[in-house]
Each structure stands twice: as structure tokens, then as C-alpha cells.
Design an enzyme around this catalytic site. Structure first.
Site, PDB file in Angstrom:
ATOM      1  N   SER A  99      15.588  14.552 -51.209  1.00 38.86           N
ATOM      2  CA  SER A  99      15.112  13.623 -50.186  1.00 38.86           C
ATOM      3  C   SER A  99      16.248  12.897 -49.468  1.00 38.86           C
ATOM      4  CB  SER A  99      14.126  12.654 -50.824  1.00 38.86           C
ATOM      5  OG  SER A  99      13.554  11.829 -49.857  1.00 38.86           O
ATOM      6  N   HIS A 100      16.293  11.595 -49.603  1.00 42.16           N
ATOM      7  CA  HIS A 100      17.244  10.767 -48.863  1.00 42.16           C
ATOM      8  C   HIS A 100      18.554  10.567 -49.619  1.00 42.16           C
ATOM      9  CE1 HIS A 100      14.574   8.679 -51.500  1.00 42.16           C
ATOM     10  NE2 HIS A 100      15.530   7.803 -51.715  1.00 42.16           N
TER      11      HIS A 100
ATOM     12  N   ARG B 212      14.178  -2.440 -58.223  1.00 46.97           N
ATOM     13  CA  ARG B 212      13.682  -2.811 -56.904  1.00 46.97           C
ATOM     14  C   ARG B 212      12.864  -4.094 -57.022  1.00 46.97           C
ATOM     15  NH1 ARG B 212      15.034   1.811 -54.419  1.00 46.97           N
ATOM     16  NH2 ARG B 212      14.266   3.839 -55.117  1.00 46.97           N
TER      17      ARG B 212
ATOM     18  N   ASP C 222      10.367  13.761 -44.746  1.00 44.15           N
ATOM     19  CA  ASP C 222       9.070  13.130 -45.017  1.00 44.15           C
ATOM     20  C   ASP C 222       9.065  11.627 -44.741  1.00 44.15           C
ATOM     21  OD1 ASP C 222      10.643  12.535 -47.197  1.00 44.15           O
ATOM     22  OD2 ASP C 222       9.200  13.214 -48.712  1.00 44.15           O
ATOM     23  N   ARG C 223      10.257  11.029 -44.607  1.00 39.79           N
ATOM     24  CA  ARG C 223      10.287   9.586 -44.321  1.00 39.79           C
ATOM     25  C   ARG C 223      10.462   9.323 -42.832  1.00 39.79           C
ATOM     26  NH1 ARG C 223      13.429   6.214 -48.965  1.00 39.79           N
ATOM     27  NH2 ARG C 223      12.263   7.098 -50.704  1.00 39.79           N
TER      28      ARG C 223
ATOM     29  N   GLU D 193       3.583   4.143 -47.750  1.00 37.22           N
ATOM     30  CA  GLU D 193       4.371   3.385 -48.714  1.00 37.22           C
ATOM     31  C   GLU D 193       5.399   2.557 -47.958  1.00 37.22           C
ATOM     32  OE1 GLU D 193       5.174   5.312 -52.677  1.00 37.22           O
ATOM     33  OE2 GLU D 193       5.539   6.999 -51.354  1.00 37.22           O
ATOM     34  N   GLU D 194       5.806   1.457 -48.594  1.00 34.59           N
ATOM     35  CA  GLU D 194       6.811   0.597 -47.977  1.00 34.59           C
ATOM     36  C   GLU D 194       8.160   1.307 -47.821  1.00 34.59           C
ATOM     37  OE1 GLU D 194       9.593  -0.206 -50.004  1.00 34.59           O
ATOM     38  OE2 GLU D 194       8.606   1.001 -51.531  1.00 34.59           O
ATOM     39  N   SER D 195       8.334   2.393 -48.575  1.00 33.87           N
ATOM     40  CA  SER D 195       9.610   3.104 -48.604  1.00 33.87           C
ATOM     41  C   SER D 195       9.725   4.097 -47.441  1.00 33.87           C
ATOM     42  CB  SER D 195       9.759   3.828 -49.940  1.00 33.87           C
ATOM     43  OG  SER D 195       8.610   4.621 -50.174  1.00 33.87           O
TER      44      SER D 195
ATOM     45  N   LYS E 244      11.214  20.264 -56.577  1.00 31.94           N
ATOM     46  CA  LYS E 244       9.873  19.799 -56.939  1.00 31.94           C
ATOM     47  C   LYS E 244       8.855  20.901 -56.730  1.00 31.94           C
ATOM     48  CE  LYS E 244       9.456  17.479 -52.482  1.00 31.94           C
ATOM     49  NZ  LYS E 244       9.077  16.298 -51.730  1.00 31.94           N
TER      50      LYS E 244
ATOM     51  N   LYS F 137       4.052  12.875 -47.339  1.00 27.88           N
ATOM     52  CA  LYS F 137       4.302  11.979 -46.223  1.00 27.88           C
ATOM     53  C   LYS F 137       5.031  12.788 -45.151  1.00 27.88           C
ATOM     54  CE  LYS F 137       8.192   9.852 -48.665  1.00 27.88           C
ATOM     55  NZ  LYS F 137       7.966   9.752 -50.111  1.00 27.88           N
TER      56      LYS F 137
ATOM     57  N   ASP G 238      14.777  15.361 -46.157  1.00 25.52           N
ATOM     58  CA  ASP G 238      13.772  16.433 -46.186  1.00 25.52           C
ATOM     59  C   ASP G 238      12.616  16.207 -45.210  1.00 25.52           C
ATOM     60  OD1 ASP G 238      12.866  14.283 -47.708  1.00 25.52           O
ATOM     61  OD2 ASP G 238      11.575  15.550 -48.927  1.00 25.52           O
TER      62      ASP G 238
ATOM     63  N   ARG H 255      15.642  15.287 -59.972  1.00 26.81           N
ATOM     64  CA  ARG H 255      16.827  15.029 -59.155  1.00 26.81           C
ATOM     65  C   ARG H 255      18.017  14.765 -60.052  1.00 26.81           C
ATOM     66  NH1 ARG H 255      14.725  11.090 -54.389  1.00 26.81           N
ATOM     67  NH2 ARG H 255      12.965  12.438 -53.884  1.00 26.81           N
TER      68      ARG H 255
ATOM     69  N   ASP I 222      14.426  11.369 -42.849  1.00 30.44           N
ATOM     70  CA  ASP I 222      15.374  11.477 -43.965  1.00 30.44           C
ATOM     71  C   ASP I 222      15.774  12.920 -44.247  1.00 30.44           C
ATOM     72  OD1 ASP I 222      12.975  12.364 -45.017  1.00 30.44           O
ATOM     73  OD2 ASP I 222      13.426  11.613 -47.025  1.00 30.44           O
TER      74      ASP I 222
ATOM     75  N   THR J 134       3.416   3.856 -57.063  1.00 32.13           N
ATOM     76  CA  THR J 134       4.451   4.401 -56.183  1.00 32.13           C
ATOM     77  C   THR J 134       4.551   5.921 -56.329  1.00 32.13           C
ATOM     78  OG1 THR J 134       5.690   2.358 -56.266  1.00 32.13           O
ATOM     79  CG2 THR J 134       6.938   4.338 -55.762  1.00 32.13           C
TER      80      THR J 134
ATOM     81  N   THR K 211       9.800  10.244 -59.865  1.00 26.87           N
ATOM     82  CA  THR K 211       8.784   9.933 -58.853  1.00 26.87           C
ATOM     83  C   THR K 211       8.507  11.145 -57.977  1.00 26.87           C
ATOM     84  OG1 THR K 211       9.774   7.735 -58.788  1.00 26.87           O
ATOM     85  CG2 THR K 211       8.146   8.203 -57.115  1.00 26.87           C
TER      86      THR K 211
HETATM   87  C1  G1P Z   1      11.100   6.122 -54.007  1.00 25.50           C
HETATM   88  C2  G1P Z   1      10.131   5.240 -53.245  1.00 25.50           C
HETATM   89  C3  G1P Z   1       8.746   5.812 -53.326  1.00 25.50           C
HETATM   90  C4  G1P Z   1       8.747   7.243 -52.800  1.00 25.50           C
HETATM   91  C5  G1P Z   1       9.805   8.065 -53.540  1.00 25.50           C
HETATM   92  C6  G1P Z   1       9.956   9.449 -52.937  1.00 25.50           C
HETATM   93  O1  G1P Z   1      10.721   6.183 -55.361  1.00 25.50           O
HETATM   94  O2  G1P Z   1      10.146   3.920 -53.742  1.00 25.50           O
HETATM   95  O3  G1P Z   1       7.858   5.016 -52.589  1.00 25.50           O
HETATM   96  O4  G1P Z   1       7.496   7.843 -52.963  1.00 25.50           O
HETATM   97  O5  G1P Z   1      11.064   7.411 -53.462  1.00 25.50           O
HETATM   98  O6  G1P Z   1      10.346   9.415 -51.596  1.00 25.50           O
HETATM   99  P1  G1P Z   1      11.405   5.273 -56.511  1.00 25.50           P
HETATM  100  O7  G1P Z   1      12.872   5.538 -56.436  1.00 25.50           O
HETATM  101  O8  G1P Z   1      11.110   3.848 -56.129  1.00 25.50           O
HETATM  102  O9  G1P Z   1      10.745   5.684 -57.779  1.00 25.50           O
HETATM  103 ZN    ZN Z   2      12.193  12.456 -48.417  1.00 28.94          ZN
END
Ligand code: G1P
Ligand code: ZN
Length: 544
Positions: A113-114, A497, A282-283, A364-366, A126, A377, A280, A22, A278, A345, A18
Site C-alpha cells: 500500500s502506502h 495511533r 486504494d487511498r 475510513e479516516e485513513s 494479500k 476502497k 496501490d 507486510r 497511494d 479498522t 490489517t
Molecule cells: C491502516 C489504516 C486502516 C486501513 C489500513 C489499510 O491500518 O489505519 O484504516 O484499512 O491501513 O490501508 P493500521 O495500520 O491502522 O492497522
Molecule cells: Zn493502499
């Protein structure tokens, strides 16, 4: 410039997910693993000779070593200039801004990221394109193909660069600029928001905040902007020193992982706003005194109030949300007569819509939201948006949220994650759901009747590219939804999920606990997917 060609053999697992590639640090430390991937990035690009590349990362373990390797590879492959955040640090949105501001050809961001960091945890990389956003699927597909046939990579022969001081260097015609990671970003934020008003509100005691940087990249950004520039009390930003292992924590801004913040916001004398970001940057998570704002609601509230923010005062063009994000923002768009797009997503799907000026805000909901100011983001941007909003409205967060629900109704929402599920079992679960799709419409469970059931496929309205297999959607006649997806960012097994959502128009029912309100849908989801039964789990690993 002296360069050396190293022979290599392909690794077969370098398919970006996504958000980039990673893997565990140990995977990246295999001989040639990082080099193969970076060379495959360059092999997938054309016409970048002499152009600029932005480089930085979230500071996690292996960031410093990886950056030195990438500098030498970028040099050997013919980039003309490298812009690098001091210490090898750049938040994801700050990197996006630099690419845009300095008209760079692209950028490489080192981040998982997180996900947790450290020698036994995760690393990631990335590539972002010239608009500052994540590379589109056609690029990541080509990159994966190249990674499977790579035979060699190039490395320039010079000493490691001193990344700890701002500098402008030149090595055989290659310019290297080591810059303050925060300056340009802070400048951009001051152009978007009413810093003067926020500052006055803080000074007058009308606005207070706590920001949990979770020992990740936003520490220095938040210190500078929130405390130094806007005058928030010293210590308002906590866990502010970025650490290679994020202090052993999981730098994901939700109530489970940002528990310190959650305790403050539900404790005695909470500040007006609570927020976290988070790994990096962006969240974002937004909280008020005794309230958590779901990311889906936060996006809807931003869209409804955008005109109160200087950069969006003339109105917004449209909005977009990822498919599993609640439909709260759709209601705002309908009321304002704005277009609203539903994308797969991942932030990369917003890029074309933003570039074509079809949307101004998206989310996004995330725990991700952003606007046309960059192509990622942006965590701190969301926090500043809320601060600006609170300074204008002079209301508690809770009142803003409740008034929003009164106007538009409440989309009661939550997500259940089942992490580290055996991949074969996860595939079986998704396959089984897929097989049922045709037979579901019309089926009843109590008050719920299935209106549609499909696997989400998206045709980009700008370039007509099609992305299929983007999640299983089950929609009910009352507007409720259950969505199932397999994560594309995990590093162990599969993460399943389940996204659950129910619309509630009646104000008297707005103050419900989401888990209770969604209990029936949660039950239906299990009947359909048999996740608990097949994975042997009794409950989700994380509920957000
Ligand atoms: C997850 C989140 C998605 C977000 C991505 C990167 O991806 O659900 O919304 O863009 O992290 O931060 P997923 O693990 O669901 O593919
Ligand atoms: Zn992030």
C-alpha cells in the site's frame, strides 16, 4: 504439467495484519519465505481446481520476481486460469473489479500500500476472495495456522511468462491472460459517473484539477481516465510514472507526503480540485483551493450528495465507517434515515455489509472511501465522485465543505501517529489504558466528562462473527472522542495511533485550526496514555 515439490520449514512471522502480510523486502527474499506464504494461502482454500485467479501488484520492488513465482505456484496447485495485469500491475480496486467481473475464485495482490518501496523497504501480499474483497479474519487466521505447519510447496516447471505484452496463452491446460490493467476499471468508472458532464465542465473551463499519482500505480489509470477520457489538461496528472521505489517517496496521500500537491493547492491559482492516491491506488486525498478535506468529512459529504451521482441516484442503502473515523457520516445517515454501521479498522469488515446490500458507501479516516462497485476502497473512484459532484454543484470545494458543516455541524478531527515505538513500550501503553477503562466514566477534565470507556468489539451483523480488541475508545458527554489503536500494517516496532475528535455545532467556530481546537483533548490523551513520556518522543511522527 510438470510440477516439483520443494521441502520447506515454517517461518513463524507470517500472520497477516490489517491488510495482508507486510514485511521488509529482505524478509520476503529469504529462501522459501514468499513460497511458504503463497502455499499456505492455497492450503487454506478448497475447491479451486480449474478456477480463475487474478494476479497483479502495485509495481513496487520485487513485484516482478514475486509474480513469476506465484504464477508457477498457482499453476502447480491446480488453478485453471490466471488473469494478470500487464507488467504484473493492477491497482487494488482494479484487481477487485476483475475478480468480480470475471467471476474469479479469488486474487492475489502484491502491495504494501502506502509504505515505501525499494530493496530496503517494504513488500506485501494479500489474498482477496470471490466477492473481490480482502479475505475475512477466519481465512487469515487459518492461513497463519497453515504457515506454522507447512512442510512443502509446489512449483510448476516452465519458463517465466512474458508479462509486458497483452497475450492469451495456454500451458498444459492452464490458461494465462495478460491484460491491460486499466481497460476494465475505466469501463466501470464510466458506468458509475457522468463522464459527459465532467468532460463538458472541464472543456468549459469550469473544472480544473491536479492529481498526484506519487510515482505509484494510479499513474496510468489517472492519465487514461482524467486526461485522455475526461480531457483534463496534459500534466494535470503528475508523478504519473510508476517506479519501483516510488521515486524514493512515501506513497501516502496526505499533506505531509503529497507535499507537492499541497503546495499547489495552497499556492497561487490553485485548480478547483486537488487529489492524490497511494502506492496501490486504494487511498485518496481530496483538496480544494486552500482547503484540505478530511477523509471523514469527504465520506459524509459523499453520503449527503450521493443522489447527484448516476450510480447512486436512486438513493443509498446505508453507510458504514471504521470505528476511529469521525462521526460526521453518522449525522448524515441520521438525517437521511439511513442505517449507519461502525466497524473495526480495515476494509475487510465492510465486505459482508456490502454483499448483504446493507450499505452502499463506506469509508475510513485513513484516506479510504468506496462503494458497492468493488470490495476494496478506491482512490480514483473518490476523485471521480468529487469531480462529478463539483460538475453538478459548480461551487468551490471550500463552499461545499462549509455548507455541509452548516447543515450538520463540524466534527473537528485529527490523528496523531507515533511510529516505530518499541513494541514492549507500546504494549505497556495499551495495557495501561485498558486497566483504566472501568474507572474513567464520570471523570472530568475541564469541560470534558467521560461518558464511556471501552475496548471496541464488533459483532458482524451478517455472519455474527466477533472481532475483539479493536481499539480503546473514550467517549465524552459532548460527543467528543479519543481513540487509541496499535497499527496492524507497520513493519518496524509498533505504530500507536491516537484519533481525536470534537463536535462543533456553532458556525462561528467552524473555521478553526484542528490542532488548536483539539488541544485540550490532545492533552487529555497524553495524560491517559503517557505516550510521550514512555516513548521519549516529544511529538507525533505524523499528524493527519
Ligand atoms: C491502516 C489504516 C486502516 C486501513 C489500513 C489499510 O491500518 O489505519 O484504516 O484499512 O491501513 O490501508 P493500521 O495500520 O491502522 O492497522
Ligand atoms: Zn493502499
Amino acid at each position: 504439467m510438470q510440477t516439483k515439490t520443494y521441502n520447506t520449514a515454517p517461518y513463524d512471522d507470517q500472520k497477516p495484519g490489517t491488510s495482508g502480510l507486510r514485511k521488509k523486502v529482505k524478509v520476503f527474499q529469504q529462501p522459501g519465505y514468499l513460497e511458504n506464504f503463497v502455499q499456505s494461502v492455497f492450503n487454506s482454500l478448497a475447491d479451486f481446481q480449474g478456477k480463475t485467479l487474478v494476479l497483479g501488484g502495485d509495481g513496487r520492488y520485487f513485484n516482478r520476481q514475486a509474480i513469476q513465482i506465484i504464477i508457477k505456484m498457482a499453476a502447480a496447485n491446480g488453478f485453471g486460469e490466471l488473469i494478470i495485469g500487464r507488467g504484473g500491475l493492477l491497482s487494488t480496486p482494479a484487481a477487485s473489479n476483475l475478480i468480480r467481473k470475471y467471476h474469479a475464485f479469488g486474487g492475489i495482490i502484491l502491495s504494501a500500500s502506502h509504505n515505501p518501496g525499494g530493496p530496503d523497504e517494504d513488500f506485501g501480499i494479500k489474498y482477496n476472495v470471490g466477492n473481490g474483497g480482502p479475505a475475512p479474519e477466519k481465512f487469515t487466521d487459518a492461513l497463519y495456522q497453515n504457515s506454522k505447519i507447512i512442510t512443502s510447496y509446489l512449483i510448476a516447471q516452465f519458463d517465466d511468462i512474458d508479462l509486458d505484452n497483452d497475450a492469451e496463452l495456454e500451458i498444459d491446460g492452464l490458461k494465462i491472460r495478460v491484460i491491460d490493467p486499466v481497460d476494465d476499471y475505466a469501463e466501470l468508472m464510466a458506468e458509475i459517473f457522468d463522464f459527459k458532464l465532467i468532460k463538458q465542465s472541464i472543456a468549459a473551463g469550469l473544472l480544473s484539477l491536479r492529481f498526484d499519482a506519487m510515482h505509484a500505480i494510479t499513474g496510468p489509470y489517472a492519465k487514461r481516465i482524467l486526461e485522455n477520457e475526461l480531457g483534463a489538461a496534459p500534466g494535470s496528472v503528475f508523478n504519473a510514472v510508476p517506479l519501483e521505489d516510488f521515486g524514493g517517496g512515501h506513497p501516502d496521500p496526505n499533506m505531509v507526503h503529497a507535499h507537492e500537491l499541497t503546495e499547489i493547492m495552497f499556492g497561487d491559482n490553485p485548480p478547483v480540485l486537488g487529489a492524490a492516491s497511494d502506492g496501490d491506488g486504494d487511498r485518496n486525498m481530496i483538496m480544494g483551493a486552500n482547503i484540505f478535506v478530511t477523509p471523514s468529512d469527504s465520506l459524509a459529504i459523499m453520503a449527503a450528495n450521493a443522489r447527484l451521482i448516476p450510480a447512486y441516484a436512486k438513493g443509498i442503502k446505508g453507510v458504514a465507517r471504521s470505528m476511529p473515523t469521525s462521526q460526521a457520516v453518522d449525522r448524515v445517515a441520521a438525517a437521511l434515515g439511513l442505517p449507519c454501521y461502525e466497524t473495526p479498522t480495515g476494509w475487510k469488515f465492510f465486505g459482508n455489509l456490502l454483499d448483504a446490500d446493507k450499505i452502499t458507501l463506506c469509508g475510513e479516516e485513513s484516506f479510504g472511501s468506496g462503494s458497492n462497485h468493488v470490495r476494496e476502497k478506491d482512490g480514483l473512484w473518490a476523485v471521480l465522485f468529487w469531480l462529478n459532484l463539483l460538475a453538478r454543484k459548480r461551487q468551490p470545494v471550500e463552499d461545499i465543505v462549509h455548507e455541509h458543516w452548516q447543515t450538520y455541524g463540524r466534527d473537528i478531527y485529527c490523528r496523531h501517529d507515533y511510529e516505530a515505538v518499541d513494541l514492549a513500550i507500546a504494549n505497556e501503553i495499551i495495557d495501561h489504558l485498558r486497566e483504566q477503562l472501568d474507572s474513567l466514566p464520570g471523570k472530568n477534565w475541564g469541560a470534558y466528562t467521560v461518558k464511556f470507556a471501552d475496548e471496541f468489539s464488533y459483532t458482524d451483523p451478517v455472519d455474527n462473527s466477533v472481532s475483539s480488541h479493536q481499539g480503546i475508545r473514550i467517549g465524552f458527554t459532548d460527543g467528543s472522542r479519543i481513540v487509541f489503536r496499535m497499527s496492524g500494517t507497520g513493519t518496524i516496532g509498533a505504530t500507536l495511533r491516537i484519533y481525536l475528535e470534537k463536535f462543533e455545532k456553532n458556525i462561528r467556530n467552524h473555521d478553526q485550526d484542528a490542532q488548536l481546537a483539539l488541544a485540550e483533548l490532545i492533552d487529555i490523551a497524553e495524560q491517559l496514555s503517557r505516550i510521550k513520556k514512555l516513548s521519549g518522543r516529544t511529538e507525533p511522527s505524523v499528524i493527519t
